[in-house]
Design a protein around this motif. Sequence first.
Motif, mmCIF file in Angstrom:
data_model
loop_
_atom_site.group_PDB
_atom_site.id
_atom_site.type_symbol
_atom_site.label_atom_id
_atom_site.label_comp_id
_atom_site.label_asym_id
_atom_site.label_seq_id
_atom_site.Cartn_x
_atom_site.Cartn_y
_atom_site.Cartn_z
ATOM 1 N N GLY A 1 0.791 -1.183 0.000
ATOM 2 C CA GLY A 1 0.000 0.000 0.000
ATOM 3 C C GLY A 1 0.843 1.260 0.000
ATOM 4 O O GLY A 1 2.060 1.219 0.080
ATOM 5 N N TRP A 2 0.159 2.347 -0.098
ATOM 6 C CA TRP A 2 0.804 3.652 -0.163
ATOM 7 C C TRP A 2 0.894 4.276 1.226
ATOM 8 O O TRP A 2 0.025 4.096 2.061
ATOM 9 N N LYS A 3 1.932 5.037 1.405
ATOM 10 C CA LYS A 3 2.050 5.881 2.592
ATOM 11 C C LYS A 3 2.646 7.198 2.130
ATOM 12 O O LYS A 3 3.697 7.213 1.484
ATOM 13 N N ARG A 4 1.979 8.265 2.440
ATOM 14 C CA ARG A 4 2.427 9.586 2.017
ATOM 15 C C ARG A 4 3.336 10.170 3.090
ATOM 16 O O ARG A 4 2.977 10.229 4.267
ATOM 17 N N ILE A 5 4.512 10.598 2.668
ATOM 18 C CA ILE A 5 5.455 11.262 3.566
ATOM 19 C C ILE A 5 5.492 12.727 3.142
ATOM 20 O O ILE A 5 5.836 13.039 2.004
ATOM 21 N N LEU A 6 5.117 13.597 4.049
ATOM 22 C CA LEU A 6 5.058 15.024 3.759
ATOM 23 C C LEU A 6 6.411 15.681 4.014
ATOM 24 O O LEU A 6 7.206 15.198 4.822
ATOM 25 N N THR A 7 6.647 16.802 3.349
ATOM 26 C CA THR A 7 7.907 17.506 3.577
ATOM 27 C C THR A 7 8.020 17.965 5.025
ATOM 28 O O THR A 7 9.112 17.996 5.574
ATOM 29 N N ASP A 8 6.905 18.300 5.654
ATOM 30 C CA ASP A 8 6.933 18.732 7.056
ATOM 31 C C ASP A 8 7.332 17.599 8.006
ATOM 32 O O ASP A 8 7.774 17.857 9.124
ATOM 33 N N ASP A 9 7.166 16.361 7.573
ATOM 34 C CA ASP A 9 7.518 15.227 8.432
ATOM 35 C C ASP A 9 8.982 15.258 8.832
ATOM 36 O O ASP A 9 9.350 14.779 9.902
ATOM 37 N N ILE A 10 9.816 15.816 7.991
ATOM 38 C CA ILE A 10 11.240 15.860 8.309
ATOM 39 C C ILE A 10 11.497 16.729 9.533
ATOM 40 O O ILE A 10 12.415 16.481 10.302
ATOM 41 N N ASP A 11 10.652 17.750 9.725
ATOM 42 C CA ASP A 11 10.772 18.593 10.920
ATOM 43 C C ASP A 11 10.284 17.862 12.161
ATOM 44 O O ASP A 11 10.817 18.058 13.251
ATOM 45 N N ASP A 12 9.256 17.026 11.997
ATOM 46 C CA ASP A 12 8.656 16.346 13.139
ATOM 47 C C ASP A 12 9.398 15.081 13.552
ATOM 48 O O ASP A 12 9.588 14.834 14.736
ATOM 49 N N ILE A 13 9.815 14.270 12.564
ATOM 50 C CA ILE A 13 10.438 12.986 12.910
ATOM 51 C C ILE A 13 11.881 12.863 12.434
ATOM 52 O O ILE A 13 12.547 11.887 12.751
ATOM 53 N N GLY A 14 12.353 13.825 11.655
ATOM 54 C CA GLY A 14 13.742 13.814 11.190
ATOM 55 C C GLY A 14 13.989 12.798 10.091
ATOM 56 O O GLY A 14 13.112 12.000 9.739
ATOM 57 N N THR A 15 15.196 12.826 9.570
ATOM 58 C CA THR A 15 15.540 11.892 8.500
ATOM 59 C C THR A 15 15.492 10.449 8.994
ATOM 60 O O THR A 15 15.059 9.561 8.274
#
Length: 132
Positions: A1-15
């Motif tokens: 299935g699909w999972k969308r990773i948002l650009t803001d996620d990098i701020d919240d959970i990091g690389t």
Amino acid sequence: GWKRILTDDIDDIGTRGIIDSIMQRVGTEYPVYLSIDIDVIDPGLAPGTGTPEPGGWTTRELIRILRGIEGLNVVGADVVEVSPAYDGSAETTAVAAAQVAYEVLTNMVKRGLTEEGKTAAASVGEVARDEL
């Protein structure tokens, strides 16, 4: 299935969080075709794209994520949306895209060599037979 990773996620959970999310979702056994749209990188760093997306990742963040997912079973890949007509004279988008392609290819080669090494190690004790 699909999972969308948002650009803001990098701020919240990091690389590391993004890497872990991808690896947990996809695993290491399924064949993966990896398509990377260059507009994931902020247009201040990679302006040569037809669809610039302000607020994107840095080139460093994308490269770190690509290095972190080297365990994926990538069987093919592409880097899309590079538009030289919109790139500046320093060709920063083309350079970023070339580095992204390099990272993906080296991941594929490294995994192949690792798998080959496992196969070779497993067959050390076997006797070669001539079937003819």
